[in-house]
Design a protein around this motif. Sequence first.
Motif, PDB file in Angstrom:
ATOM      1  N   THR A 105      51.223  26.785  74.139  1.00  0.00           N
ATOM      2  CA  THR A 105      49.718  26.243  74.919  1.00  0.00           C
ATOM      3  C   THR A 105      50.117  27.215  76.302  1.00  0.00           C
ATOM      4  OG1 THR A 105      52.174  24.796  76.488  1.00  0.00           O
ATOM      5  CG2 THR A 105      50.474  23.321  74.755  1.00  0.00           C
ATOM      6  N   LEU A 106      50.872  28.275  76.221  1.00  0.00           N
ATOM      7  CA  LEU A 106      51.103  29.271  77.064  1.00  0.00           C
ATOM      8  C   LEU A 106      49.075  29.790  77.066  1.00  0.00           C
ATOM      9  CD1 LEU A 106      54.620  29.657  77.857  1.00  0.00           C
ATOM     10  CD2 LEU A 106      53.491  28.578  79.007  1.00  0.00           C
ATOM     11  N   PHE A 107      49.078  30.222  76.004  1.00  0.00           N
ATOM     12  CA  PHE A 107      48.177  30.860  74.870  1.00  0.00           C
ATOM     13  C   PHE A 107      46.779  30.473  74.298  1.00  0.00           C
ATOM     14  CE2 PHE A 107      51.909  33.553  75.448  1.00  0.00           C
ATOM     15  CZ  PHE A 107      52.080  34.270  76.867  1.00  0.00           C
ATOM     16  N   ASP A 108      47.444  29.423  73.974  1.00  0.00           N
ATOM     17  CA  ASP A 108      46.060  28.383  73.607  1.00  0.00           C
ATOM     18  C   ASP A 108      45.810  27.568  74.339  1.00  0.00           C
ATOM     19  OD1 ASP A 108      46.981  29.967  71.293  1.00  0.00           O
ATOM     20  OD2 ASP A 108      48.451  29.023  70.726  1.00  0.00           O
ATOM     21  N   GLU A 109      44.657  27.046  74.322  1.00  0.00           N
ATOM     22  CA  GLU A 109      43.742  25.840  74.397  1.00  0.00           C
ATOM     23  C   GLU A 109      44.369  24.751  74.541  1.00  0.00           C
ATOM     24  OE1 GLU A 109      40.275  25.454  75.605  1.00  0.00           O
ATOM     25  OE2 GLU A 109      39.672  27.700  75.723  1.00  0.00           O
ATOM     26  N   ILE A 110      44.505  24.626  72.776  1.00  0.00           N
ATOM     27  CA  ILE A 110      45.392  23.363  72.072  1.00  0.00           C
ATOM     28  C   ILE A 110      46.897  23.549  71.582  1.00  0.00           C
ATOM     29  CG2 ILE A 110      44.859  21.866  69.796  1.00  0.00           C
ATOM     30  CD1 ILE A 110      42.955  21.583  71.966  1.00  0.00           C
ATOM     31  N   CYS A 111      47.449  22.790  72.300  1.00  0.00           N
ATOM     32  CA  CYS A 111      49.002  23.256  71.257  1.00  0.00           C
ATOM     33  C   CYS A 111      49.097  22.932  69.301  1.00  0.00           C
ATOM     34  CB  CYS A 111      50.155  22.358  72.129  1.00  0.00           C
ATOM     35  SG  CYS A 111      51.018  22.766  71.204  1.00  0.00           S
ATOM     36  N   ARG A 112      49.212  24.280  69.035  1.00  0.00           N
ATOM     37  CA  ARG A 112      49.591  24.622  67.449  1.00  0.00           C
ATOM     38  C   ARG A 112      50.761  23.292  66.747  1.00  0.00           C
ATOM     39  NH1 ARG A 112      50.001  30.766  67.451  1.00  0.00           N
ATOM     40  NH2 ARG A 112      49.178  31.417  68.739  1.00  0.00           N
ATOM     41  N   GLY A 113      51.329  22.788  67.253  1.00  0.00           N
ATOM     42  CA  GLY A 113      51.820  21.826  67.573  1.00  0.00           C
ATOM     43  C   GLY A 113      51.701  20.423  67.487  1.00  0.00           C
ATOM     44  N   CYS A 114      51.336  20.451  68.706  1.00  0.00           N
ATOM     45  CA  CYS A 114      50.946  18.837  68.587  1.00  0.00           C
ATOM     46  C   CYS A 114      49.601  18.234  68.921  1.00  0.00           C
ATOM     47  CB  CYS A 114      52.071  17.866  69.799  1.00  0.00           C
ATOM     48  SG  CYS A 114      51.106  18.230  71.602  1.00  0.00           S
ATOM     49  N   GLY A 115      48.833  18.839  69.137  1.00  0.00           N
ATOM     50  CA  GLY A 115      47.896  19.128  69.019  1.00  0.00           C
ATOM     51  C   GLY A 115      46.404  18.898  70.314  1.00  0.00           C
ATOM     52  N   ARG A 116      47.548  18.522  71.294  1.00  0.00           N
ATOM     53  CA  ARG A 116      47.277  18.253  72.750  1.00  0.00           C
ATOM     54  C   ARG A 116      46.726  19.311  74.053  1.00  0.00           C
ATOM     55  NH1 ARG A 116      52.347  15.140  75.035  1.00  0.00           N
ATOM     56  NH2 ARG A 116      53.250  17.107  73.677  1.00  0.00           N
ATOM     57  N   THR A 117      45.784  19.018  74.602  1.00  0.00           N
ATOM     58  CA  THR A 117      45.119  20.598  75.455  1.00  0.00           C
ATOM     59  C   THR A 117      46.494  20.464  76.006  1.00  0.00           C
ATOM     60  OG1 THR A 117      44.518  19.367  76.774  1.00  0.00           O
ATOM     61  CG2 THR A 117      43.238  19.884  75.306  1.00  0.00           C
TER      62      THR A 117
END
Length: 72
Positions: A22-34
């Motif tokens: 979540t530091l560099f992505d709008e959606i977490c690649r692991g859990c899918g949350r914003t």
Amino acid sequence: MSFSDNAKSVRPDSPCVAVCSTLFDEICRGCGRTVMEVSNWVFMTQEEKDAVWERILAQGFPKPPDNRRAPK
């Protein structure tokens, strides 16, 4: 109790799988949350959490960590 209700009762409180991005992505690649959902998770009502769970499960999250190591 329906399948949906049973699924809710056996899932963990948080969809986190310790693959945080979540530091560099709008959606977490692991859990899918914003980012906002991750940061506010502890303050969300159960109904809000259930809505997030429904969305991320429909999108194929949470994704388990890929623990494979690169070949040497």
